[in-house]
Structure formats: C-alpha cells, structure tokens
Design a protein around this motif. Structure first.
Motif, mmCIF file in Angstrom:
data_model
loop_
_atom_site.group_PDB
_atom_site.id
_atom_site.type_symbol
_atom_site.label_atom_id
_atom_site.label_comp_id
_atom_site.label_asym_id
_atom_site.label_seq_id
_atom_site.Cartn_x
_atom_site.Cartn_y
_atom_site.Cartn_z
ATOM 1 N N LYS A 109 46.176 26.844 33.973
ATOM 2 C CA LYS A 109 44.909 26.567 34.642
ATOM 3 C C LYS A 109 44.589 27.686 35.608
ATOM 4 N N ILE A 110 43.304 27.929 35.777
ATOM 5 C CA ILE A 110 42.806 28.888 36.757
ATOM 6 C C ILE A 110 41.872 28.143 37.695
ATOM 7 N N PHE A 111 41.972 28.433 38.993
ATOM 8 C CA PHE A 111 41.184 27.724 39.999
ATOM 9 C C PHE A 111 40.255 28.685 40.715
ATOM 10 N N ALA A 112 39.189 28.138 41.302
ATOM 11 C CA ALA A 112 38.238 28.935 42.067
ATOM 12 C C ALA A 112 37.636 28.073 43.157
ATOM 13 N N HIS A 121 49.672 27.486 46.425
ATOM 14 C CA HIS A 121 49.447 28.764 47.081
ATOM 15 C C HIS A 121 49.238 29.814 45.995
ATOM 16 N N SER A 122 48.335 29.519 45.088
ATOM 17 C CA SER A 122 48.070 30.401 43.953
ATOM 18 C C SER A 122 46.734 30.029 43.346
ATOM 19 N N TRP A 123 46.090 31.002 42.687
ATOM 20 C CA TRP A 123 44.823 30.729 42.014
ATOM 21 C C TRP A 123 45.034 30.311 40.561
ATOM 22 N N SER A 124 46.282 30.088 40.167
ATOM 23 C CA SER A 124 46.524 29.713 38.773
ATOM 24 C C SER A 124 47.818 28.928 38.642
ATOM 25 N N LEU A 125 47.923 28.202 37.553
ATOM 26 C CA LEU A 125 49.138 27.522 37.125
ATOM 27 C C LEU A 125 49.437 27.960 35.698
ATOM 28 N N GLY A 126 50.709 28.152 35.398
ATOM 29 C CA GLY A 126 51.074 28.540 34.041
ATOM 30 C C GLY A 126 51.715 29.915 34.019
ATOM 31 N N GLU A 127 52.281 30.244 32.881
ATOM 32 C CA GLU A 127 52.979 31.512 32.721
ATOM 33 C C GLU A 127 52.314 32.335 31.622
ATOM 34 N N GLY A 128 52.591 33.638 31.655
ATOM 35 C CA GLY A 128 52.100 34.506 30.604
ATOM 36 C C GLY A 128 50.877 35.315 30.989
ATOM 37 N N PHE A 129 50.214 34.969 32.108
ATOM 38 C CA PHE A 129 49.059 35.742 32.547
ATOM 39 C C PHE A 129 49.122 35.895 34.064
ATOM 40 N N THR A 130 48.527 36.968 34.566
ATOM 41 C CA THR A 130 48.578 37.253 35.998
ATOM 42 C C THR A 130 47.203 37.689 36.487
ATOM 43 N N LEU A 131 46.981 37.488 37.781
ATOM 44 C CA LEU A 131 45.755 37.935 38.431
ATOM 45 C C LEU A 131 45.921 39.381 38.873
ATOM 46 N N LEU A 132 45.047 40.262 38.386
ATOM 47 C CA LEU A 132 45.129 41.672 38.749
ATOM 48 C C LEU A 132 44.271 42.010 39.960
ATOM 49 N N ASN A 133 43.079 41.399 40.033
ATOM 50 C CA ASN A 133 42.180 41.772 41.116
ATOM 51 C C ASN A 133 41.127 40.699 41.311
ATOM 52 N N HIS A 134 40.605 40.595 42.518
ATOM 53 C CA HIS A 134 39.502 39.695 42.848
ATOM 54 C C HIS A 134 38.471 40.506 43.605
ATOM 55 N N LEU A 135 37.285 40.687 42.994
ATOM 56 C CA LEU A 135 36.262 41.549 43.558
ATOM 57 C C LEU A 135 35.071 40.720 44.001
ATOM 58 N N ASP A 136 34.822 40.737 45.303
ATOM 59 C CA ASP A 136 33.720 39.977 45.878
ATOM 60 C C ASP A 136 32.499 40.868 46.057
ATOM 61 N N LYS A 174 45.714 21.417 43.236
ATOM 62 C CA LYS A 174 44.638 21.767 44.147
ATOM 63 C C LYS A 174 45.104 22.920 45.020
ATOM 64 N N VAL A 175 44.235 23.914 45.182
ATOM 65 C CA VAL A 175 44.598 25.073 45.985
ATOM 66 C C VAL A 175 44.530 24.709 47.464
ATOM 67 N N CYS A 176 45.535 25.128 48.226
ATOM 68 C CA CYS A 176 45.621 24.827 49.660
ATOM 69 C C CYS A 176 44.503 25.555 50.416
ATOM 70 N N ASN A 177 43.678 24.792 51.119
ATOM 71 C CA ASN A 177 42.576 25.390 51.883
ATOM 72 C C ASN A 177 43.096 26.302 52.994
ATOM 73 N N TYR A 178 44.206 25.916 53.619
ATOM 74 C CA TYR A 178 44.774 26.737 54.685
ATOM 75 C C TYR A 178 45.332 28.047 54.128
ATOM 76 N N TRP A 179 45.916 27.992 52.919
ATOM 77 C CA TRP A 179 46.418 29.206 52.281
ATOM 78 C C TRP A 179 45.275 30.156 51.968
ATOM 79 N N VAL A 180 44.149 29.611 51.507
ATOM 80 C CA VAL A 180 42.979 30.433 51.218
ATOM 81 C C VAL A 180 42.526 31.175 52.469
ATOM 82 N N GLN A 181 42.608 30.492 53.629
ATOM 83 C CA GLN A 181 42.194 31.088 54.889
ATOM 84 C C GLN A 181 43.291 31.951 55.517
#
Length: 432
Positions: free
Chosen positions: A394-397, A131-146, A111-118
């Motif tokens: 896993k990827i979280f949102a 403290h991450s939007w994903s679990l696992g190896e081999g892939f990375t987050l490049l960008n988050h566009l709102d 579960k992603v930490c709510n305080y970390w998100v803030q």
C-alpha cells in the motif's frame, strides 16, 4: 540494566512506600494530563498516575491489606506497576487492556502518524501508527517533489526527454528535470487541469472548453476548441486523439501533417453524463462515464458496439491488459471483463474494496510479475498481484491520489494534493 530498580522507581511515583515520606522532588510532581484523559502511553511516565491529594500512612497500607500497594501482572507475565487507567475505569471489569510488555511487537495500524509527518513523533518504533508512506516490500520511495497547491490530475513523460510534466487543479502545469528533481518552469493555464497525456513529442492538457497541445521538440502550441465544459480524459489510438468531456461527448481530432495542425474528425455521442475515462485496446475505444456505463466503440467506424451497465456508480478508470478490460468505479469494485465468442464483453471477476476507486495502472515488478496499482478515495494506492488479486503493498498520501503514471526502468509516479512521488521497484536478487 537495573530492570527491577527501574520498576521500583516508577512504582514509587505511583504511590509506593516512598510516597509516604515526600522528598523535595516528589513535592513538585504533577498529575499526568494524558492519564486524566485516559490515553497516556508513555512508559515510564514522569508524572503521577493518581489524583491528588493521596492518603498516606497506615490508612493507605490498610486499604490494600498490606504495607505495599497492589501490583498487577502485565502482558509479559512479569510483575510490574499497576496499569494506567482512565478516569472512568471500573474495577469490576476484566482488565485486558494492560500495558504491552517491552518485548511485545507493536501492531501497526494502516494509518500514517500525523506527528511523524510533522517531524515530532516521540514514540519511534513504539508508535502504533506508520512512520512510512508505504507498506510492503519490493518497492521504495525515491523522491517526493512538492510545488502544486491543489491535487495533481495528470503526470506525463514525453518520449525521449529528460523532463516530466505534472498538471493540477491549481491551473498550472509544471516541468521537472528527471535528473535533478528540480522544477524547471511553471505554466499558468487559467483553468483547472482535468487530465494530461503525452504521445510522441506532443503534450496534451485538458482544461475547461479546450485541449492545449504542445510540441515539446519545436515548442509549437495549439488550442483545440470544441469541448463543452471540463475535459476529464484523453487517449490516442489509430492516429486519432480522443477527449472525454463534461457534456458526455467524446471529441475526436486527427493530425494533419501538411498543415501541422489537429483537425476535428468526429463527435461520439451516447453517454448521458460526463465521460471521465478512456482507453484503447483490441482495435476498440472504451469509455467510462458518470452515467455508470462503459461503452465500446470501433476504432475503424467510430460506432458504438456495446454498452456495459454492471457498475452502479461513476466508472473512474479503465485499463486494457492483454485480452482483458479492467474497470474501477466509485461503487467500490474492480471488474475484469473478457470477450465471449461473439465478441461481446462479460464480467469474469469482481474484486470488492472498502472504498471508492479512482485510478488503475498496470506494470511489472522487478521479477516481471504483473502488478495492478489501484488508487482509492481513502488517500491510498493498493498494489495487487495479478491474477490472484493478493495484496502486495500500500502507498499512502495526505490527500487523494488522482494520478498514477508508469515510467521506464521500474519507475512509477503517484500524484496527490501537493506534488508527486517517485517510486521504484527494487532490483531482483539472482537466485544462487
């Protein structure tokens, strides 16, 4: 580092010998609010872990049978201060909830930490939440566009362009520059976007009672009428555009190059509730519906060849991969179908999840191994190695991920309640 002295200082705050002779600083100490609630996890804690007033002098020493308070063994095996206790702690219970030793690994919950998100979690690596939007190896987050105000329901990358398009239930389509990540424009449609796909230069957007079509090269805009209610899904196959609608009908258009328009070609009926998923493969069209069924249609005759009824809830997404058809449903299963000798499909494997399933996409990782991306309605995406279905990550949102799109060069995109995220498989390291 004075570990022993540090223990004594914390020990004194909990009522050690120095507490019997208050100093100016100890007079102003307060009882920890979180300790009273039974959930203080700070170590050391700057506040008292005992109620006031606390007996002092010989009486307190006699209570423990010695001149010093009791000390408990913590999980690391070293003697330390008494464990933090909630107000309902019972001394008769076996104490197995002690504070973790400093050298212990904190096991992260998924579960992603709510305080970390803030941006204000104070626990750092000691936090039990991610403290991450994903679990696992081999892939990375490049960008988050709102930018979107509601869930993203479609992501499209027209061929030969440096633009990416996202559609949302906030009734808008946004165009993004793939080089800079900047939003280049917003188009208000006046209706929720149910789905969006691209084919060649064309961008198709499904909204209530219409399919909007844009030629991204000529800026030509068309409105395809005929749908009754929301258009939930679209696919192109055999030079035909198929759209699954709210009333259970699959509408078909064919492009006329002479008139430069899409002309109605057929209307496929058979589902009793809305059609929410379509895919083309092996010269067939497959449709999934809220009526819990999957239908297989001939792309040549547009006749229904088979109806599959093994799912027990809405069939949310379909995926053709090599000789297999994969389907996912709100019944918390992924089913793998294979054609028998007579051409009919049968289930060859069922994968069970703990949550309802929303979307399937397939791609290859950096080592060219097949990976299944599966969006669940617990605001996550599971990544599975195929054909083993062993979990790869896993990827979280913050909200449900309703759109997943695969791009070139190991890129893939996930859309949630505010915008979309860009992910990339890491380059494979050559073996020596």
């Amino acid at each position: 580092m004075d570990l022993d002295g540090g223990n004594r200082r914390v020990f004194n705050r909990l009522g050690g010998p120095s507490a019997a002779q208050p100093t100016d600083s100890s007079k102003n100490q307060k009882v920890c609010y979180h300790w009273r609630a039974g959930k203080c996890s700070r170590f050391p804690c700057p506040f008292l872990h005992r109620e006031l007033p606390h007996p002092t002098g010989p009486t307190s020493a006699a209570a423990n049978g010695s001149g010093a308070p009791k000390r408990f063994a913590n999980d690391s095996g070293f003697s330390g201060p008494a464990p933090r206790r909630g107000p309902n702690f019972n001394n008769n219970h076996n104490n197995s909830w002690g504070r973790m030793g400093a050298n212990k690994v904190v096991r992260k919950t998924e579960k992603v930490c709510n305080y970390w998100v803030q941006g204000n979690c104070n626990y750092g690596d000691r936090c039990k939440f991610l403290h991450s939007w994903s679990l696992g190896e081999g892939f990375t987050l490049l960008n988050h566009l709102d930018g979107h105000q509601k869930v993203v329901t479609g992501i499209a990358l027209p061929a030969g362009m440096d633009k990416l398009y996202t559609g949302s239930k906030d009734e808008t389509v946004r165009a993004w520059d793939t080089n800079t990540g900047q939003c280049m424009g917003v188009l208000n449609l006046g209706g929720e976007v149910g789905c969006m796909i691209s084919e060649g230069p064309w961008l198709f957007v499904g909204i209530p009672n219409f399919v909007k079509a844009w030629n991204t090269q000529t800026n030509q805009e068309l409105s395809l009428s005929g749908p009754v209610g929301q258009v939930y899904t679209m696919v192109v196959g055999n030079d035909l555009l198929f759209a699954g609608t709210q009333d259970g009908t699959i509408l078909v258009w064919k492009f006329n190059a002479v008139t430069n328009c899409f002309e109605p070609a057929a209307s496929l009926k058979g589902h009793t509730l809305a059609v929410v998923s379509l895919v083309v493969g092996a010269n067939r069209l497959y449709s999934g519906s809220m009526d819990h069924s999957i239908k297989a249609w001939s792309l040549e005759t547009l006749q229904c060849l088979q109806t599959l009824t093994e799912h027990t809830n809405v069939v949310m997404s379909l995926l053709c991969w090599e000789q297999f058809l994969l389907s996912c449903s709100l019944d918390q299963t992924i089913k793998v179908w294979v054609a028998t000798e007579n051409g009919n499909l049968e289930v060859t494997y069922t994968h069970n999840e703990e949550h309802g399933l929303l979307n399937l996409q397939g791609m290859h990782d950096s080592e060219s191994k097949p990976v299944l991306l599966c969006a669940c309605n617990d605001n996550s995406v599971r990544l599975y190695d195929l054909p083993s279905f062993s979990e790869k990550g896993k990827i979280f949102a913050k909200q449900e991920i309703r759109a997943i799109e695969v791009g070139p060069g190991g890129l893939f995109f996930t859309g949630d309640g505010t915008g979309y995220r860009v992910w990339k498989w890491a380059e494979a390291v050559p073996k020596p």
